[in-house]
Design an enzyme around this catalytic site. Structure first.
Site, PDB file in Angstrom:
ATOM      1  N   GLY A 105       0.814  -1.210   0.000  1.00  0.00           N
ATOM      2  CA  GLY A 105       0.000   0.000   0.000  1.00  0.00           C
ATOM      3  C   GLY A 105       0.847   1.259   0.000  1.00  0.00           C
ATOM      4  N   ASP A 108       0.639   5.748   1.347  1.00  0.00           N
ATOM      5  CA  ASP A 108      -0.108   6.845   1.968  1.00  0.00           C
ATOM      6  C   ASP A 108      -0.419   7.938   0.960  1.00  0.00           C
ATOM      7  OD1 ASP A 108      -0.053   5.789   4.724  1.00  0.00           O
ATOM      8  OD2 ASP A 108       2.101   5.932   4.400  1.00  0.00           O
ATOM      9  N   GLU A 127       9.835  -2.334   4.291  1.00  0.00           N
ATOM     10  CA  GLU A 127       9.151  -2.246   2.993  1.00  0.00           C
ATOM     11  C   GLU A 127      10.149  -1.863   1.898  1.00  0.00           C
ATOM     12  OE1 GLU A 127       4.690  -0.995   4.552  1.00  0.00           O
ATOM     13  OE2 GLU A 127       6.126   0.564   4.132  1.00  0.00           O
TER      14      GLU A 127
HETATM   15  C1  5RP Z   1       2.994   1.012   6.128  1.00  0.00           C
HETATM   16  C2  5RP Z   1       2.615   1.655   4.850  1.00  0.00           C
HETATM   17  C3  5RP Z   1       1.242   1.396   4.346  1.00  0.00           C
HETATM   18  O1  5RP Z   1       1.336   0.755   3.127  1.00  0.00           O
HETATM   19  C4  5RP Z   1       0.520   2.704   4.198  1.00  0.00           C
HETATM   20  O2  5RP Z   1       0.506   3.352   5.469  1.00  0.00           O
HETATM   21  C5  5RP Z   1      -0.897   2.517   3.683  1.00  0.00           C
HETATM   22  O3  5RP Z   1      -1.693   1.927   4.673  1.00  0.00           O
HETATM   23  P1  5RP Z   1      -3.189   1.525   4.404  1.00  0.00           P
HETATM   24  O4  5RP Z   1      -3.191   0.495   3.336  1.00  0.00           O
HETATM   25  O5  5RP Z   1      -3.655   0.996   5.741  1.00  0.00           O
HETATM   26  O6  5RP Z   1      -3.953   2.785   4.001  1.00  0.00           O
HETATM   27  O7  5RP Z   1       3.384   2.340   4.218  1.00  0.00           O
HETATM   28  O8  5RP Z   1       4.262   1.415   6.564  1.00  0.00           O
END
Ligand code: 5RP
Length: 228
Positions: free
Chosen positions: A82, A84, A103
């Site tokens: 995913g 942000d 990641e």
């Molecule tokens: C975790 C991340 C996530 O992929 C990002 O925060 C998106 O999260 P979500 O899918 O819950 O909206 O980078 O470190």
């Protein structure tokens, strides 16, 4: 498809359809990635998953996905994760779930990286979502001052804030801390990435530039595919 969660689920399911038998697959972190992991497990393929966090490892294991570790697997065919924010040319902000270092390590070791998200994550320029910066705990207050200088070099006159949960600093899976920098608008993400990496004590930051090969974005009209 209306709610953000519906869109995340649709994006996760579309990404799971890209996985083929025999692949080694990087498993992202967060709520969208969790949909992907569930859809992948439901396919019952013979694959090896490389998790990007302890939370994802736990989820994948509970669903019967065989796991390997970065450093132990020969190569990673595909990573799905995913974000942000998804900006121009699939530049990304990641790390809202504090897993950015693992990641990025998994992304950089992958042949192909696919980002999955709901439509709200698409932005014209990066920076509205506070940029996560992972730092070592030792002397982190001093590192934060040096991060301020790096931000100022990039015309960002802001102070990063230590991420807290229930009043205590959030610790990453690697035992580091996270500072969030509310940049507002990042004019030159590559310049900022370099400036942050030059600070001793910064382990990594949530700018993922030139890493995503494709995005699958859930929208009210279905899943849209984006390329850089
Ligand atoms: C975790 C991340 C996530 O992929 C990002 O925060 C998106 O999260 P979500 O899918 O819950 O909206 O980078 O470190």
């Amino acid at each position: 498809m209306s709610s953000a969660d519906d869109q995340k689920r649709a994006a996760g399911e579309a990404a799971a359809a890209l996985v083929e038998n025999g692949m080694t697959v990087g498993l992202g972190t967060g709520s969208t990635s969790a949909w992907f992991v569930k859809a992948l497990a439901a396919r019952g393929l013979d694959i090896v998953g490389v998790p990007t966090s302890l939370a994802t490892a736990e989820l994948a294991q509970s669903l019967g996905i065989r796991l390997g570790e970065l450093g132990q697997v020969k190569s990673i065919d595909l990573t799905v994760d995913g974000a942000d924010e998804i900006g121009p040319a699939l530049s990304l902000i990641k790390g809202g779930g504090a897993a950015l270092l693992r990641e990025k390590l998994v992304w950089e070791a992958s042949r192909r990286c696919v980002v999955i998200a709901d439509a709200e994550k698409r932005v014209a320029s990066l920076g509205k979502f506070p940029l996560p910066i992972e730092v070592v705990a030792f002397g982190h207050e001093t590192t934060a001052l040096r991060i301020c200088d790096a931000l100022a070099e990039c015309d960002l006159g802001i102070a990063p804030r230590l991420r807290l949960k229930d009043g205590a600093p959030v610790k990453t899976d690697g035992g580091n801390l996270i500072y969030d920098a509310a940049c507002g608008r990042i004019e030159d993400p590559a310049q900022l990435a370099d400036a942050l990496k030059s600070v001793t004590g910064v382990v990594d930051h949530g700018l993922f530039l030139d890493l995503a090969d494709m995005a699958l974005v859930g929208t009210p009209d279905g899943v849209v595919t984006l390329e850089p």
